[in-house]
Enzyme design. Sequence first.
Site, short mmCIF file in Angstrom:
data_model
loop_
_atom_site.label_atom_id
_atom_site.label_comp_id
_atom_site.label_asym_id
_atom_site.label_seq_id
_atom_site.Cartn_x
_atom_site.Cartn_y
_atom_site.Cartn_z
N ASN A 10 0.80 -1.35 0.02
CA ASN A 10 0.10 -0.03 -0.07
C ASN A 10 0.96 1.03 0.04
O ASN A 10 1.65 1.56 1.10
CB ASN A 10 -1.14 0.00 1.30
CG ASN A 10 -1.88 1.32 1.58
OD1 ASN A 10 -1.93 2.00 0.33
ND2 ASN A 10 -2.22 1.44 2.86
N TRP A 11 0.88 2.11 -1.16
CA TRP A 11 1.92 3.06 -1.36
C TRP A 11 1.05 4.44 -0.46
O TRP A 11 1.95 5.12 -0.59
CB TRP A 11 2.15 3.34 -2.82
CG TRP A 11 2.93 2.15 -3.35
CD1 TRP A 11 3.58 1.02 -2.77
CD2 TRP A 11 3.43 2.08 -4.77
NE1 TRP A 11 4.22 0.41 -3.67
CE2 TRP A 11 4.22 0.87 -4.76
CE3 TRP A 11 3.03 2.74 -5.92
CZ2 TRP A 11 4.63 0.54 -6.09
CZ3 TRP A 11 3.57 2.35 -7.13
CH2 TRP A 11 4.36 1.23 -7.46
N LYS A 12 0.15 4.29 -0.41
CA LYS A 12 -0.51 5.50 0.30
C LYS A 12 -0.18 6.68 -0.89
O LYS A 12 -0.28 6.41 -1.94
CB LYS A 12 0.07 5.83 1.60
CG LYS A 12 0.06 4.67 2.45
CD LYS A 12 0.29 4.98 3.98
CE LYS A 12 0.41 3.52 4.52
NZ LYS A 12 0.32 3.62 6.19
N HIS A 94 -9.19 0.96 4.72
CA HIS A 94 -8.16 0.99 5.35
C HIS A 94 -8.35 1.99 6.52
O HIS A 94 -9.01 2.93 6.39
CB HIS A 94 -7.11 1.62 4.49
CG HIS A 94 -5.50 1.60 5.02
ND1 HIS A 94 -5.09 2.78 5.77
CD2 HIS A 94 -4.38 0.65 4.83
CE1 HIS A 94 -3.92 2.35 6.38
NE2 HIS A 94 -3.41 1.38 5.83
N GLU A 166 -5.13 -5.18 10.62
CA GLU A 166 -4.03 -4.22 10.61
C GLU A 166 -4.39 -3.40 12.18
O GLU A 166 -5.20 -2.61 11.99
CB GLU A 166 -4.09 -3.30 9.60
CG GLU A 166 -3.77 -3.84 8.13
CD GLU A 166 -3.25 -2.83 7.34
OE1 GLU A 166 -2.23 -3.06 6.76
OE2 GLU A 166 -3.92 -1.75 6.99
N GLY A 172 2.74 2.15 10.91
CA GLY A 172 3.47 3.32 10.59
C GLY A 172 4.26 3.44 11.71
O GLY A 172 4.93 4.59 11.90
N GLY A 231 3.01 -1.30 4.31
CA GLY A 231 3.00 0.25 3.73
C GLY A 231 4.35 0.66 3.72
O GLY A 231 4.77 0.51 2.41
N GLY A 232 4.95 1.35 4.56
CA GLY A 232 6.25 1.95 4.50
C GLY A 232 7.22 1.18 3.65
O GLY A 232 8.05 1.39 2.82
C1 PEP Z 1 -0.60 0.25 5.90
O1 PEP Z 1 -0.76 1.16 5.91
O2 PEP Z 1 -1.48 -0.73 5.51
C2 PEP Z 1 0.64 -0.58 6.83
C3 PEP Z 1 0.59 -1.52 7.17
O3 PEP Z 1 1.89 0.53 7.07
P1 PEP Z 1 3.05 -0.04 7.68
O4 PEP Z 1 3.56 -1.20 6.87
O5 PEP Z 1 3.93 1.22 7.31
O6 PEP Z 1 2.80 -0.09 8.76
#
Ligand code: PEP
Length: 248
Positions: A10-12, A94, A166, A172, A231-232
């Site tokens: 998930n690149w946001k 999300h 999640e 994050g 995410g990141g």
């Molecule tokens: C997300 O935003 O779905 C996520 C899991 O972010 P991160 O991996 O950065 O915690």
Amino acid sequence: MSRRPFVAGNWKMHKTAPEAAAFVSAFAADVPEGVDVAVCPPFTALAAAVGAARGTPVAVYAQNMHQAESGAFTGEVSAGMLLDAGVDGVLIGHSERRQLFGETDEGVSAKAAAAHAQGLRVILAVGETAEEREAALTEIVLERQVRAGLDGLTPDQVAATTIAYEPVWAIGTGLTATPDTAQAAHAFIRGLIEGLHGVGERVRIQYGGSVKPGNAAELFAQPDIDGGLIGGASLDPADLTAIAAAAR
Ligand code: PEP
């Protein structure tokens, strides 16, 4: 039942169209065998990612959509428009959408139904906040979100939905859930779906929340964790490849 693992990035609100195409080309060259993979670019980079992913094992998902087919919804995009852009699926619910943009369980439910009706694949994200976990409300929150998100779907549509568990406190933050904590939530969700829809063993449940190349393997080794929503660490193709490899 053996479920094929699935790792999605998930690149946001990151990456331009050329950056997305370059990422997909690099990532597609080295996709590990035995795992499904996807990226979720922002709307403006979907077409470029779809073009770069054509003929490769990389699927492209949008990060959100509107439940209506068309209409006076300024700034929104429908499931049909996503299909038109060539995307394979959509991430729905999300926690950033729920927390920052006021998405409700009812809205998430309508979006999931509309996406399935168009034949899009769906990742449905659920998870409790830190306050909810501290108040011992985790299972109540997960049950409410899962019930709503899958409401009205056929058993086959439910089975084709990927759930992303999640915990909001892990997104994050670097505070990854321990494998035991994550496994307990996954087992709860699977049992719930079995009770509600009879397809618990078929549904893939990803873990998401500060997954990195260094902690992915121990999470994905848990019996009810079928890969991850990243995410990141999904912004770098080598990191996403390493995480996908840990899911095999
Ligand atoms: C997300 O935003 O779905 C996520 C899991 O972010 P991160 O991996 O950065 O915690």
